[in-house]
Write an enzyme that holds these catalytic residues in place. Structure first.
Site, PDB file in Angstrom:
ATOM      1  N   GLY A   1      17.024  -5.582  84.391  1.00 52.94           N
ATOM      2  CA  GLY A   1      18.046  -4.805  85.477  1.00 52.94           C
ATOM      3  C   GLY A   1      16.990  -3.677  85.939  1.00 52.94           C
ATOM      4  O   GLY A   1      16.068  -3.285  85.644  1.00 52.94           O
ATOM      5  N   PHE A   2      18.127  -2.763  86.628  1.00 51.90           N
ATOM      6  CA  PHE A   2      17.466  -1.619  87.337  1.00 51.90           C
ATOM      7  C   PHE A   2      16.652  -0.711  86.129  1.00 51.90           C
ATOM      8  O   PHE A   2      15.661  -0.573  86.030  1.00 51.90           O
ATOM      9  CB  PHE A   2      18.420  -0.972  88.282  1.00 51.90           C
ATOM     10  CG  PHE A   2      18.233   0.423  88.655  1.00 51.90           C
ATOM     11  CD1 PHE A   2      17.001   0.861  89.239  1.00 51.90           C
ATOM     12  CD2 PHE A   2      19.178   1.212  88.396  1.00 51.90           C
ATOM     13  CE1 PHE A   2      16.592   1.983  89.402  1.00 51.90           C
ATOM     14  CE2 PHE A   2      18.816   2.775  88.784  1.00 51.90           C
ATOM     15  CZ  PHE A   2      17.615   2.985  89.277  1.00 51.90           C
ATOM     16  N   ILE A   3      17.776  -0.203  85.227  1.00 53.50           N
ATOM     17  CA  ILE A   3      17.403   0.922  84.321  1.00 53.50           C
ATOM     18  C   ILE A   3      16.462   0.178  83.206  1.00 53.50           C
ATOM     19  O   ILE A   3      15.495   0.448  82.837  1.00 53.50           O
ATOM     20  CB  ILE A   3      18.669   1.680  83.880  1.00 53.50           C
ATOM     21  CG1 ILE A   3      19.458   2.096  84.967  1.00 53.50           C
ATOM     22  CG2 ILE A   3      18.095   2.689  82.832  1.00 53.50           C
ATOM     23  CD1 ILE A   3      20.739   2.804  84.400  1.00 53.50           C
TER      24      ILE A   3
ATOM     25  N   LEU B   1      21.711  -2.485  76.934  1.00 55.74           N
ATOM     26  CA  LEU B   1      22.020  -1.871  78.497  1.00 55.74           C
ATOM     27  C   LEU B   1      22.703  -3.034  79.158  1.00 55.74           C
ATOM     28  O   LEU B   1      23.319  -2.413  80.386  1.00 55.74           O
ATOM     29  CB  LEU B   1      20.591  -1.389  79.228  1.00 55.74           C
ATOM     30  CG  LEU B   1      20.327  -0.214  79.015  1.00 55.74           C
ATOM     31  CD1 LEU B   1      19.827   0.152  77.479  1.00 55.74           C
ATOM     32  CD2 LEU B   1      19.088   0.152  79.875  1.00 55.74           C
TER      33      LEU B   1
ATOM     34  N   ALA C   1      24.032   1.857  75.825  1.00 57.37           N
ATOM     35  CA  ALA C   1      24.109   2.872  77.189  1.00 57.37           C
ATOM     36  C   ALA C   1      25.528   2.551  77.633  1.00 57.37           C
ATOM     37  O   ALA C   1      26.543   1.649  77.809  1.00 57.37           O
ATOM     38  CB  ALA C   1      23.189   1.765  78.075  1.00 57.37           C
TER      39      ALA C   1
ATOM     40  N   GLY D   1      20.623  -8.402  87.130  1.00 58.13           N
ATOM     41  CA  GLY D   1      18.925  -8.307  86.914  1.00 58.13           C
ATOM     42  C   GLY D   1      18.032  -9.252  87.749  1.00 58.13           C
ATOM     43  O   GLY D   1      18.643 -10.381  87.913  1.00 58.13           O
TER      44      GLY D   1
ATOM     45  N   LYS E   1      33.885   0.402  78.401  1.00 54.94           N
ATOM     46  CA  LYS E   1      32.629   1.218  77.729  1.00 54.94           C
ATOM     47  C   LYS E   1      33.157   2.177  76.806  1.00 54.94           C
ATOM     48  O   LYS E   1      32.540   2.500  75.868  1.00 54.94           O
ATOM     49  CB  LYS E   1      31.823   1.799  78.996  1.00 54.94           C
ATOM     50  CG  LYS E   1      31.026   0.950  79.996  1.00 54.94           C
ATOM     51  CD  LYS E   1      30.161  -0.239  79.048  1.00 54.94           C
ATOM     52  CE  LYS E   1      29.156   0.356  78.744  1.00 54.94           C
ATOM     53  NZ  LYS E   1      28.115  -0.728  78.246  1.00 54.94           N
TER      54      LYS E   1
ATOM     55  N   TYR F   1      36.163  -0.777  83.890  1.00 58.96           N
ATOM     56  CA  TYR F   1      34.847  -0.685  83.586  1.00 58.96           C
ATOM     57  C   TYR F   1      34.744   0.761  82.620  1.00 58.96           C
ATOM     58  O   TYR F   1      34.119   0.504  81.316  1.00 58.96           O
ATOM     59  CB  TYR F   1      34.011  -0.344  84.817  1.00 58.96           C
ATOM     60  CG  TYR F   1      32.574  -0.044  84.447  1.00 58.96           C
ATOM     61  CD1 TYR F   1      31.744  -0.745  83.858  1.00 58.96           C
ATOM     62  CD2 TYR F   1      31.998   1.250  84.902  1.00 58.96           C
ATOM     63  CE1 TYR F   1      30.565  -0.511  83.497  1.00 58.96           C
ATOM     64  CE2 TYR F   1      30.716   1.414  84.635  1.00 58.96           C
ATOM     65  CZ  TYR F   1      29.718   0.649  83.940  1.00 58.96           C
ATOM     66  OH  TYR F   1      28.513   0.994  83.803  1.00 58.96           O
TER      67      TYR F   1
ATOM     68  N   ASN G   1      20.365 -12.265  81.596  1.00 65.49           N
ATOM     69  CA  ASN G   1      20.715 -13.466  82.022  1.00 65.49           C
ATOM     70  C   ASN G   1      20.653 -13.495  83.553  1.00 65.49           C
ATOM     71  O   ASN G   1      20.954 -14.445  84.170  1.00 65.49           O
ATOM     72  CB  ASN G   1      22.180 -13.910  81.736  1.00 65.49           C
ATOM     73  CG  ASN G   1      23.180 -12.932  82.477  1.00 65.49           C
ATOM     74  OD1 ASN G   1      22.930 -12.010  83.063  1.00 65.49           O
ATOM     75  ND2 ASN G   1      24.626 -13.098  82.504  1.00 65.49           N
TER      76      ASN G   1
END
Ligand code: UDP
Length: 327
Positions: free
Chosen positions: A11-13, A77, A118, A37, A154, A150, A33
């Site tokens: 993924g990005f981060i 993450l 994260a 990403g 989290k 969301y 997966n």
């Protein structure tokens, strides 16, 4: 050097974190997966001799079992991310964000791995304070508004991690990310900066939702990933929750103007109602600014790259990408 598992590593981060851990001498396994990403994000490190990529889902317990084998630290993450994705598919959000975290925490208790979770500024919901500290209340909207799924999911992850730390002595660190930006972030899931930059590069219009008076703070992904790595090394951070982000707010209108000024001053800026962007049941957060005093007192520093510099880097990297080169 510890062997690290990074879930969401493509993924990005996640991909930036993998790079930083490798630069630091770690062995790194990335599990992803490739739903949000992309393999492309790993292009710089794919053939590194201390790097391994596992293609698989965190929703698959067998895969998780395999992924944690021989690992000393887990950076979790992988999650369903992005306001757009969450608004469109709340089932996927909840399924991806809750049960797999529980499975991973259990595995970490068995394997004795240190665990980074994260989390996100979304956990504060629509708390109206000017600046949020880690002990502030979580204020979600009604369950009929999918956005809150969301933050709520989290928040459950945080409760789980803290509970496992208390009950089983699991060594955890929780980081709440605030608007992390930089090269490789894509606009498909709603993220504002890549959207504005791509819209401006195409000649516009740049689409600001609502009146653009809503405020955010943007931190560079490499600074954020380095902070994550350093928190996992800092004994004082063990068992703690941290806001991680910039504390310099900018309105979305000013952000649009800054992007346009850099790309092409003739690009028009349009103002669009939320209902058109995300549907009628959408609620936004007017102002999102972290208090990062806790992070500063633990690490002695905070993300500080100025937004101007961040925007320049993103615009350059999007231009290169349209010329099909890796940022
Ligand atoms: N936004 C916007 N145009 C877009 C995408 C987002 O004006 O094309 C606004 C959005 O309404 C929000 C802010 O930019 O107020 C940041 O949005 P993003 O989804 O990047 O992050 P978050 O809302 O999670 O802070």
């Amino acid at each position: 050097m510890p062997h690290c598992l990074v879930t969401g590593g493509a993924g990005f981060i996640g991909s930036h974190l993998c790079e930083i851990l490798l630069e630091d001498g770690h062995e790194v396994t990335a599990l992803d997966n490739l739903s949000t990403g992309v393999r492309e994000n790993l292009r710089n490190i794919e053939s590194h001799d201390r790097f391994r990529f596992l293609a698989g889902s965190i929703t698959d317990p067998v895969m998780l079992n395999e992924a944690v084998r021989g690992v000393d630290q887990i950076y979790h993450l992988a999650a369903a991310v992005g306001v757009r994705l969450v608004a469109e598919d709340p089932v996927r959000t909840i399924e991806t964000n809750i049960y797999p975290t529980e499975v991973l925490l259990r595995l970490a208790v068995q394997g004795g791995q240190k665990f980074f979770l994260a989390s996100t500024s979304e956990v504060y919901g629509k708390n109206e304070k000017d600046c949020w500290t880690e002990e502030d209340d979580l204020q979600f909207g009604a369950t009929t508004r999918p956005r809150w799924a969301y933050g709520c999911s989290k928040a459950i992850d945080e409760f789980l991690a803290l509970a496992y730390a208390k009950k089983y002595g699991l060594d955890i660190v929780i980081g709440r990310f605030f608007n992390v930006v930089g090269p490789r972030q894509v606009g498909n899931y709603g993220m504002v900066i890549p959207r504005f930059v791509d819209q401006a590069l195409r000649g516009g219009p740049v689409e600001v939702y609502d009146d653009g008076g809503q405020e955010r703070c943007f931190a560079h992904v490499r600074e954020v990933a380095t902070i994550v790595k350093d928190l996992m090394r800092e004994p004082a951070a063990s068992g703690e929750v941290y806001n991680i982000g910039s504390d310099q707010p900018i309105s979305i209108r000013a952000l649009a103007e800054a992007v346009v000024a850099r790309v092409d001053a003739d690009v028009p800026i349009d103002y669009i109602p939320y209902s058109k962007a995300y549907g009628d049941d959408f609620e936004d957060i007017r102002r999102r600014v972290p208090d990062i005093g806790k992070l500063e007192s633990t690490l002695g520093r905070k993300p500080q790259m100025p937004l101007d510099q961040i925007l320049d880097e993103i615009i350059t990297s999007r231009r290169l990408m349209s010329g099909d080169q890796q940022p």
